[in-house]
Write a protein that holds these residues in place. Sequence first.
Motif, mmCIF file in Angstrom:
data_model
loop_
_atom_site.group_PDB
_atom_site.id
_atom_site.type_symbol
_atom_site.label_atom_id
_atom_site.label_comp_id
_atom_site.label_asym_id
_atom_site.label_seq_id
_atom_site.Cartn_x
_atom_site.Cartn_y
_atom_site.Cartn_z
ATOM 1 N N LEU A 1 0.790 6.293 -7.155
ATOM 2 C CA LEU A 1 -0.451 6.952 -7.599
ATOM 3 C C LEU A 1 -0.331 8.471 -7.494
ATOM 4 C CD1 LEU A 1 -3.144 4.611 -6.031
ATOM 5 C CD2 LEU A 1 -2.940 5.162 -8.468
ATOM 6 N N PHE A 2 0.270 8.929 -6.411
ATOM 7 C CA PHE A 2 0.424 10.368 -6.205
ATOM 8 C C PHE A 2 1.484 10.944 -7.150
ATOM 9 C CE2 PHE A 2 2.158 14.130 -4.120
ATOM 10 C CZ PHE A 2 1.000 14.855 -3.863
ATOM 11 N N ASP A 3 2.657 10.307 -7.192
ATOM 12 C CA ASP A 3 3.779 10.854 -7.955
ATOM 13 C C ASP A 3 3.601 10.723 -9.467
ATOM 14 O OD1 ASP A 3 5.005 11.447 -5.548
ATOM 15 O OD2 ASP A 3 6.281 9.661 -5.566
ATOM 16 N N GLU A 4 3.051 9.602 -9.921
ATOM 17 C CA GLU A 4 2.969 9.343 -11.360
ATOM 18 C C GLU A 4 1.620 9.722 -11.973
ATOM 19 O OE1 GLU A 4 5.714 8.279 -12.939
ATOM 20 O OE2 GLU A 4 6.777 8.181 -11.019
ATOM 21 N N LYS A 5 0.544 9.421 -11.275
ATOM 22 C CA LYS A 5 -0.800 9.648 -11.820
ATOM 23 C C LYS A 5 -1.453 10.922 -11.271
ATOM 24 C CE LYS A 5 -1.444 5.785 -14.196
ATOM 25 N NZ LYS A 5 -1.713 5.752 -15.597
ATOM 26 N N ILE B 1 0.080 13.165 4.722
ATOM 27 C CA ILE B 1 -0.372 13.812 5.955
ATOM 28 C C ILE B 1 -1.584 13.086 6.533
ATOM 29 C CG2 ILE B 1 -1.342 15.947 6.912
ATOM 30 C CD1 ILE B 1 0.470 17.401 4.769
ATOM 31 N N ILE B 2 -2.533 12.733 5.676
ATOM 32 C CA ILE B 2 -3.718 12.006 6.143
ATOM 33 C C ILE B 2 -3.312 10.638 6.686
ATOM 34 C CG2 ILE B 2 -5.879 10.911 5.402
ATOM 35 C CD1 ILE B 2 -6.187 13.357 3.458
ATOM 36 N N SER B 3 -2.416 9.957 5.991
ATOM 37 C CA SER B 3 -1.930 8.649 6.451
ATOM 38 C C SER B 3 -1.211 8.775 7.793
ATOM 39 C CB SER B 3 -0.992 8.034 5.416
ATOM 40 O OG SER B 3 -1.664 7.867 4.190
ATOM 41 N N LEU B 4 -0.412 9.806 7.943
ATOM 42 C CA LEU B 4 0.290 10.064 9.201
ATOM 43 C C LEU B 4 -0.697 10.262 10.342
ATOM 44 C CD1 LEU B 4 2.811 10.937 10.922
ATOM 45 C CD2 LEU B 4 2.433 13.230 10.009
ATOM 46 N N ALA C 1 -4.557 7.761 -4.002
ATOM 47 C CA ALA C 1 -3.303 7.714 -3.236
ATOM 48 C C ALA C 1 -3.598 7.800 -1.744
ATOM 49 C CB ALA C 1 -2.373 8.847 -3.654
ATOM 50 N N THR C 2 -4.571 8.609 -1.378
ATOM 51 C CA THR C 2 -4.953 8.748 0.028
ATOM 52 C C THR C 2 -5.592 7.459 0.545
ATOM 53 O OG1 THR C 2 -5.241 11.134 -0.243
ATOM 54 C CG2 THR C 2 -6.310 10.106 1.667
ATOM 55 N N VAL C 3 -6.439 6.839 -0.266
ATOM 56 C CA VAL C 3 -7.064 5.570 0.143
ATOM 57 C C VAL C 3 -5.988 4.523 0.424
ATOM 58 C CG1 VAL C 3 -8.489 3.635 -0.644
ATOM 59 C CG2 VAL C 3 -9.268 5.985 -1.022
ATOM 60 N N PHE C 4 -5.036 4.368 -0.501
ATOM 61 C CA PHE C 4 -3.973 3.386 -0.304
ATOM 62 C C PHE C 4 -3.058 3.795 0.857
ATOM 63 C CE2 PHE C 4 -5.313 1.782 -4.396
ATOM 64 C CZ PHE C 4 -5.103 0.419 -4.260
ATOM 65 N N PHE D 1 0.820 -1.214 0.000
ATOM 66 C CA PHE D 1 0.000 0.000 0.000
ATOM 67 C C PHE D 1 0.855 1.266 0.000
ATOM 68 C CE2 PHE D 1 -3.454 -2.622 2.318
ATOM 69 C CZ PHE D 1 -3.993 -3.046 1.109
ATOM 70 N N MET D 2 1.994 1.222 0.695
ATOM 71 C CA MET D 2 2.865 2.402 0.753
ATOM 72 C C MET D 2 3.370 2.763 -0.640
ATOM 73 S SD MET D 2 6.394 2.968 2.913
ATOM 74 C CE MET D 2 5.589 2.812 4.489
#
Length: 175
Positions: free
Chosen positions: A23-27, A77-80, A33-36, A16-17
Amino acid sequence: MSYIILAILFLLSGFFMKYSDDLFDEKHDIKLATVFGVLCAVSSAMAAVYSIDAAYIFISVLIGCLLALKIDGIHHIISLIVFLAIVLLCGIPDLRLVILLICILAAFGDEVGHELISKVTDNRFLNLFFEYRFVMKVVILILAIFGVFDIWIFVCFISFEIAYETAGIVFEKLS
């Protein structure tokens, strides 16, 4: 919880990381990205709450990334926040500061080395060593050999790394 379940949590966290980051960097897909990222945070936090060895690893990776300024998106940030909420609500075992600092330095070294080493040397060994973030692997293995960690936590961490690399391959194939 057995080491099998702990290994599964490490696998899920690694997969997931990496998938979240790609997802964030490429797409540039912030929502997915937040869900994963949240799935990564939940699996990491569950492992950290259950196992002191996992707590050292996941907390030091988090702090190492913070120090290296790798928390660079809203998904991070949300994951943190999710990780911290679970760990603070459920509690973690008492951590020894010296062991935590050793692990933080290893995680920080991996992050800094990953970004910088290829820019300063053509040494193939060093480039591969830091490309695949071996500082933390070596430190965890040494701590396991000396009885600080259970050797199975090293196996769990390797499963995290395998899942992390696999997620990168899967992401490339699906993109």
